[in-house]
Design an enzyme around this catalytic site. Structure first.
Site, PDB file in Angstrom:
ATOM      1  N   ARG A  81      -9.367  -4.248  12.677  1.00  0.00           N
ATOM      2  CA  ARG A  81      -9.207  -4.091  14.198  1.00  0.00           C
ATOM      3  C   ARG A  81      -9.871  -5.721  14.429  1.00  0.00           C
ATOM      4  O   ARG A  81      -8.818  -6.389  15.909  1.00  0.00           O
ATOM      5  CB  ARG A  81     -10.148  -3.626  15.097  1.00  0.00           C
ATOM      6  N   CYS A 134      -6.425   7.199   5.034  1.00  0.00           N
ATOM      7  CA  CYS A 134      -5.559   7.026   6.236  1.00  0.00           C
ATOM      8  C   CYS A 134      -6.457   8.685   7.029  1.00  0.00           C
ATOM      9  O   CYS A 134      -6.592  10.519   6.374  1.00  0.00           O
ATOM     10  CB  CYS A 134      -4.028   7.170   5.986  1.00  0.00           C
ATOM     11  N   GLY A 161     -14.734  -2.936   8.249  1.00  0.00           N
ATOM     12  CA  GLY A 161     -15.685  -2.282   9.151  1.00  0.00           C
ATOM     13  C   GLY A 161     -16.626  -3.134  10.239  1.00  0.00           C
ATOM     14  O   GLY A 161     -17.246  -4.134   9.648  1.00  0.00           O
ATOM     15  N   LYS A 213      -7.959   2.018  -1.517  1.00  0.00           N
ATOM     16  CA  LYS A 213      -9.022   1.813  -0.432  1.00  0.00           C
ATOM     17  C   LYS A 213      -9.656   3.161   0.465  1.00  0.00           C
ATOM     18  O   LYS A 213      -8.432   4.063   0.012  1.00  0.00           O
ATOM     19  CB  LYS A 213      -8.131   1.349   0.787  1.00  0.00           C
ATOM     20  N   GLN A 252       0.832  -0.878  -0.029  1.00  0.00           N
ATOM     21  CA  GLN A 252       0.244  -0.251  -0.112  1.00  0.00           C
ATOM     22  C   GLN A 252       1.086   1.244   0.199  1.00  0.00           C
ATOM     23  O   GLN A 252       1.656   1.200   1.319  1.00  0.00           O
ATOM     24  CB  GLN A 252      -0.939   0.460   1.225  1.00  0.00           C
TER      25      GLN A 252
END
Length: 641
Positions: free
Chosen positions: A521, A396, A498, A435, A365
């Site tokens: 996450r 970001c 997400g 992204k 990336q």
């Protein structure tokens, strides 16, 4: 469903108030929905139990540490908000009195630095100042038959002989000869070329020249003629020309109803065609000198339905990706790399591109704000490393990147965004992915407007994070909007991202019509999530199994960063970063209502054994105290002490 343990009742038995664990108070109404019931406790009782257990533990060193903490209590003011004055945690002791690399590699008579060398050459003097070894087993020596760090290894007693000679297991070392375990390394020759600006960016410069020409010829008021007037975007020539174009850097936007992938790249003006036709060539030429790969000829990115580990800054390092790959991740991606640092040949930035041989589908990336640097960086990577795709970071949210025009800022700079995507796509032989987030502002979604353009500009896939920049992680991901964008993106694949922490969350996400899911996450909190999704079950993983993952990460870290002091400190640093996410996991065996939600703050609870309770602590001192009561794996003490 419950397992017997020191801090938990047996299945179906009530908690004994006179046991080793304090009886929990009545749980607050806000926490009863989590179903922890008898395991809930208060913050004071939770930390009191850990302190008591530490003081009565079997390890003498733990008792001494606990006594020192009781004698000298440290009052620390809690830092609220963004702590910009946090001191840098770089260790200083390995920067001084280091042994010369020539001595470590067995060529002390030929020092790499010559008379200007500032490192030590006397092994005895170095050993007198070297920190004590951390264990009797060296994972590098046991795995590869040789430890390249020799005397400087923090486990040197496992492979040092008489006269500080480095022992080599020849039979084991022969098994690894010629095998490339980690690819995409930065060679000294390439680094020299980049620093001296001698690397050739032929294809990128062709695109940039055509872009500058489109800006300059016939431009009035800062806009190129023949370009789309919508939002004053500079799209490289929208009027198709007759014949085959010789300038691969100036793509033509397709007309309505046409397939953007069906047409080749065409030139920007008749003048270019005349110059190309009048040019005489002698001898044979290769296709790559004249004809650029069309989108339909590029390598396909067939990852629909696969589990995609997100590029995670800091925590998404190579050892962590090895853990996730072993637990079921299909697609992995390196951490976000800044294109300007790569073009300067910074070794620390190139380390983010390294690829382990077990990563069969791997991408990198890039982050940048300008077409020239991003296009040149794409061509650089296209020629020097092995990747299956290149991803552009347009999601970001941090200020450091956003204020420079990168990350989420590109969603509002559609002119630069188009030039970056078209430029990178023109120089890459692998698919280009993007992204993005839903938008910059919380209630203004713009992703559905950008996705059709990305398809036209040449993107092979888009990943959509269901939050805006302003939301960060304060709201739940908007999967209804992701489903809407998936319909707009068709036939281009779109991955959703997400709030996925269980296989139920993954199943609901796939029902939204996305081509696949990206996990971020959730993988940090429970890396075995990939196994749960593939096996469609909740894994009640034990504390000992979770500790085995930490041990494997430790060994992978020592292999990747080294077993000397510097490598040990790096491995310890990244392990503690990961533990800050692992402590948020609530064991399945303690829950009455499944699954755990990613945005619910875990309450204080007592685990079914001491190690499980220790892993639930959010105190860094407790993370350092984590230890196995029966075994001491290689590299264990170096990270946790």
């Amino acid at each position: 469903r419950f397992e017997p343990g020191e801090c938990g009742p047996t299945a179906g038995s009530p908690r004994d108030p006179s046991g080793s664990c304090p009886a929990p108070p009545n749980p607050p109404r806000a926490l009863t929905g989590l179903g922890l019931g008898r395991f809930l406790t208060s913050k004071e009782q939770f930390h009191a139990y850990l302190r008591d257990r530490q003081g009565t533990g079997r390890d003498k060193e733990s008792r001494e540490d606990a006594g020192a903490q009781e004698k000298e209590p440290v009052e620390r003011k809690r830092a609220r908000g963004q702590n910009k004055s946090r001191p840098c945690m770089k260790p200083k002791h390995y920067e001084q009195n280091r042994l010369c690399p020539s001595v470590t590699q067995g060529s002390a008579d030929k020092c790499f630095f010559g008379p200007r060398c500032r490192f030590l050459h006397d092994v005895a003097e170095y050993l007198a100042m070297k920190p004590p070894d951390l264990g009797r087993r060296c994972v590098l020596f046991e795995t590869f038959g040789k430890c390249t760090y020799g005397v400087t290894c923090r486990f040197a007693q496992a492979h040092l002989g008489d006269g500080f000679r480095n022992i080599i297991d020849t039979e084991l070392a022969k098994q690894w000869e010629g095998k490339e375990l980690v690819r995409n390394n930065l060679s000294k020759e390439l680094q020299h070329q980049l620093r001296k600006r001698k690397f050739s960016f032929k294809r990128a410069e062709e695109f940039l020249r055509a872009l500058a020409k489109a800006r300059g010829d016939g431009r009035k008021g800062g806009r190129a003629t023949g370009c789309s007037a919508e939002e004053q975007e500079v799209s490289n020539c929208t009027t198709p020309q007759q014949g085959h174009g010789d300038d691969p850097a100036c793509p033509v936007l397709p007309e309505q109803g046409e397939d953007p992938k069906a047409d080749g790249l065409q030139s920007c003006s008749p003048r270019d065609d005349e110059e190309a036709s009048s040019m005489q060539t002698v001898g044979p030429v290769t296709d790559e000198d004249v004809i650029k790969l069309r989108p339909c000829e590029k390598k396909k990115l067939e990852i629909q339905g696969k589990l995609y580990l997100a590029p995670l800054t800091t925590c998404g390092n190579l050892p962590f990706r090895r853990i996730c790959k072993r637990l079921g991740a299909d697609v992995t991606c390196g951490e976000m790399a800044v294109c300007t640092n790569l073009l300067q040949g910074q070794a620390s930035e190139w380390a983010l591109l390294k690829r382990h041989h077990t990563e069969d589908i791997f991408g990198v990336q890039l982050e940048g704000a300008f077409p020239d640097t991003m296009t040149k960086c794409a061509e650089l990577l296209n020629q020097t490393i092995e990747v299956d795709f290149v991803d552009i970071n347009v999601g970001c949210p941090i200020d450091l990147v956003y204020k420079k025009g990168g990350g989420c800022a590109l969603m509002t700079r559609s002119n630069k965004f188009e030039q970056i995507v078209r430029g990178m796509n023109s120089v890459l032989d692998v698919p280009l992915t993007v992204k993005i987030r839903t938008g910059v502002q919380e209630k203004i979604n713009v992703a559905h407007k950008l996705i059709p353009r990305l398809r036209e500009w040449g993107a092979a896939m888009v990943t959509l994070h269901g939050r805006s920049r302003e939301q960060r992680y304060t709201r739940s991901a908007d999967w209804d909007y992701i489903a809407e964008c998936a319909q707009v993106a068709s036939p281009m694949p779109l991955f959703g991202n997400g709030d996925i922490l269980s296989y139920e969350d993954a199943n609901r996400a796939m029902q939204m019509g996305v081509s696949g899911i990206m996990i971020a996450r959730g993988a940090l909190i429970k890396p075995w999530l990939f196994t749960e999704i593939k096996e469609q079950r909740h894994w009640d993983i034990s504390s000992s199994e979770r500790f085995e993952l930490l041990r494997d990460f430790t060994n992978y870290g020592l292999e990747h960063w080294g077993s000397d002091t510097q490598g040990v400190e790096k491995t310890r640093k990244f392990l503690l970063e990961w533990l800050s996410f692992l402590c948020r996991y609530i064991p399945v065996g303690l829950l009455e209502f499944l699954p755990q939600k990613i945005n619910e703050r875990p309450p204080y609870y007592m685990g079914r054994d001491y190690l499980e309770t220790l892993m639930a602590s959010q105190n860094v001192d407790d993370w350092i105290r984590i230890r196995s009561e029966n075994t001491e794996p290689p590299g264990y003490r170096c990270l946790l002490h």
